[in-house]
Design a protein around this motif. Structure first.
Motif, PDB file in Angstrom:
ATOM      1  N   SER A 111     -59.217  48.107 109.287  1.00 11.87           N
ATOM      2  CA  SER A 111     -58.150  48.671 110.118  1.00 11.87           C
ATOM      3  C   SER A 111     -58.432  50.135 110.425  1.00 11.87           C
ATOM      4  O   SER A 111     -58.173  50.601 111.544  1.00 11.87           O
ATOM      5  N   ASP A 120     -56.256  43.624 115.466  1.00  6.10           N
ATOM      6  CA  ASP A 120     -56.258  43.732 114.012  1.00  6.10           C
ATOM      7  C   ASP A 120     -55.525  42.537 113.410  1.00  6.10           C
ATOM      8  O   ASP A 120     -54.297  42.525 113.370  1.00  6.10           O
ATOM      9  N   GLU A 121     -56.281  41.569 112.946  1.00  2.00           N
ATOM     10  CA  GLU A 121     -55.709  40.359 112.340  1.00  2.00           C
ATOM     11  C   GLU A 121     -54.513  39.833 113.132  1.00  2.00           C
ATOM     12  O   GLU A 121     -53.434  39.627 112.575  1.00  2.00           O
TER      13      GLU A 121
HETATM   14 MG   LIG Z   1     -56.136  46.031 107.707  1.00  2.00          MG
END
Ligand SMILES: [Mg+2]
Ligand SMILES: Nc1ncnc2c1ncn2[C@@H]1O[C@H](COP(=O)(O)OP(=O)(O)OP(=O)(O)O)[C@@H](O)[C@H]1O
Lengths: 298, 258
Positions: free
Chosen positions: A77, A191-192
């Motif tokens: 991240s 991000d995910e």
């Molecule tokens: Mg992360």
């Protein structure tokens, strides 16, 4: 797809010094989408410094899909936030389409989707998708048309007038992806985004993302914890290690272009082969450096 | 089905109220309670009907003070919250003042204010209601303006939104629910403080004055009739803010911002 894309990208971006090529187009000739050179990020804290990233090198070519995978806390991240100019590196240098990240951000060169959908709960689904266009001065009619098109693409045309809290988590995530795509960015940072989805929905949305990407030709930097997801979606998988966060290995996937990848690929031997390669890189016994593994070391 | 639910929602409390009134009446008659202990509902009702005009006038006077106090208090609170949210130093400087305003019983200031603004004017009562309603609105709104979720802040930054855009798109809509919970508290304390301030002096109109004078002339059912007037004002203020909140928040939810 790009028919209603905003035409004056850099013209209305607030108090910005004019930069980049005069036409304001994102992809200058041959410039990589993302160039990361010896980047470090150190967080100072009372209980000692945390080295989130240490000397990371990475190049994402224009139109390329690259996944970041690695143990929790390895700085995925953080790296994405550095690219998006939500954070600054403590060492090294990054460029996005050949320009510093803050310039790329002011030029609206990228779209972003976070792990949380991050929709504005007081706006309708449509108004959420329109948000970036609205902020950047696209006219009302063009905005509406674009939002309708995007909601159709993510299969939520019937939910345009709903409020976000009337949608399931997976549907909200798709709205967030539509929002990230609103300005047809040449770079998509994610991000995910599918972290909260069930397996069925997840596979469905993955295929959708591949299709969207094949149509838009955007480069994607995609953070995930799932090896099959990384392999299914990516051209290359960047395997990271923690404490300090480093790039351990970069596994080329080479399973064909995004448009050619279908659900059948998930059953393919080649697919399992790549999954194994990424898993071995991830659990590698040689954490100091992942050299001499017979894989691409870009 | 839904209509039935609606009816039950309205009917159940009304039914409970009727039962309670009947029980009250029965108790007063059965135990032969004297009016200064508690008058019967019918006695109070009689007074309400007989003195409808004066009760309405007194209620109107108190309601007007409470209303202007509320309006001024809310306006100042919104302005102050906006300034404090924008300029940190202002917030730090005013924090002790606001804390003081929150803990000091402002109605106790009423006698001083009557001297300040003249005992024949309503000003002191309005000022009391304004200060009292300022506090909850200011505190809640400021908290609302401060509560921008990190993901929304990141989003505004990624889209290179100007400060003005971020305020319009994220900060203000996010602060609205906070403002309204402050407003709801303010609306009820404005009525209470405007009424109680009358006990400390000032002109002779208003419910507070009417209640004290009814009690001092031993007309307890009439005093209670005035109390009914106070309850009605309180309810009106509460329902009005609730309606405003519903209207604004619901519209905001689905509105297409131009
Ligand atoms: Mg992360
Ligand atoms: N704002 C911050 N302040 C201090 N430390 C931070 C901050 N952001 C991240 N870190 C630290 O940096 C490291 C990397 O964090 P990061 O969020 O990038 O990990 P990640 O790879 O995304 O993990 P996950 O897979 O769990 O999301 C962690 O050790 C974290 O504690």
């Amino acid at each position: 797809m790009s028919a209603t894309a905003p035409t004056s990208r850099s013209a209305r971006s607030g108090p910005v010094e004019p930069v980049g090529p005069p036409d304001g187009s994102a992809a200058t000739a041959a410039a990589a989408a993302v160039e990361v050179r010896g980047v470090s990020r150190r967080f100072a804290s009372r209980s000692g410094d945390v080295v989130a990233l240490s000397d990371v090198d990475l190049t994402v070519r224009a139109g390329e899909f690259v996944s970041l995978i690695g143990p929790s806390g390895c700085g995925k991240s953080t790296l994405l936030r550095l690219i998006a100019d939500l954070d600054r590196p403590t060492g090294g240098e990054l460029t996005v389409f050949g320009r510093p990240p803050h310039v790329a951000r002011q030029n609206h060169d990228f779209g972003i989707a976070f792990q949380q959908a991050g929709l504005l709960p007081w706006r309708s689904v449509r108004a959420n998708v329109e948000l970036p266009l609205e902020l950047h001065g696209t006219g009302r009619a063009a905005r509406r048309a674009r939002a309708a098109e995007l909601l159709g693409l993510v299969g939520l045309a019937d939910f345009a007038d709903h409020r976000p809290d009337q949608l399931s988590g997976g549907m909200q995530q798709r709205v967030a992806i539509a929002r990230a795509l609103a300005e047809s960015p040449s770079l998509l940072l994610m991000d995910e985004p599918f972290g909260a989805l069930d397996e069925m929905t997840r596979e469905h949305v993955q295929t959708e993302l591949l299709r969207l990407r094949a149509e838009s030709g955007a480069a994607v930097v995609f953070v995930t914890h799932s090896i099959p997801e990384a392999v299914y979606l990516s051209d290359r998988v960047v395997v990271m290690s923690a404490r300090p966060g480093r790039v351990r290995e970069i596994v080329p996937v080479a399973l064909g272009s995004a448009g050619d990848r279908t659900e059948e690929l998930r059953e393919d031997d080649q697919f399992f082969d790549r999954v194994r390669a990424v898993r071995e890189a991830l659990h590698g016994t040689d954490p100091a450096d992942g050299t001499a593994r017979g894989v691409d070391q870009r | 089905m839904r209509a039935a639910g609606r009816w039950r929602e309205v009917l159940a409390p009304v039914l409970l109220g009727v039962v309670a009134l009947l029980a009250w009446q029965a108790t007063v008659i059965g135990l032969e309670l004297r009016p200064f202990v508690v008058p019967s509902p019918t006695a109070i009702g009689e007074q309400l009907v007989d003195h409808a005009a004066v009760i309405a006038a007194a209620s109107w006077s108190t309601a007007r003070n409470a209303f202007w106090g509320l309006v001024i208090g809310v306006a100042v609170a919104l302005l102050a919250a906006a300034v404090s949210a924008a300029v940190r130093v202002v917030d730090e400087m005013t924090a002790p003042l606001v804390a003081a305003a929150a803990v000091v019983p402002i109605v106790a200031l009423a006698p001083v204010l009557y001297t300040m603004f003249g005992a024949n004017a309503q000003t002191a009562r309005v000022v009391v209601a304004a200060i009292v309603s300022f506090v909850p609105v200011y505190v809640n709104t400021l908290r609302g303006l401060r509560t921008v979720t990190p993901v929304h802040r990141d989003l505004m930054r990624v889209y290179a939104a100007t400060r003005r855009q971020a305020t319009r798109v994220v900060t203000l809509p996010g602060a609205l629910p906070f403002f309204f919970s402050g407003l709801r508290v303010a609306a009820s304390v404005a009525v209470i403080s405007a009424l109680v301030a009358e006990y400390f002096g000032g002109p002779v109109d208003g419910l507070g004055k009417a209640i004290t004078s009814a009690v001092s002339s031993s007309n307890y059912p009439l005093a209670w009739a005035y109390v009914v007037g106070a309850v009605v004002i309180g309810l009106v203020f509460f329902c009005a803010t609730l309606a405003l909140e519903r209207g604004v928040l619901h519209r905001g939810n689905l509105r297409q911002r131009p």
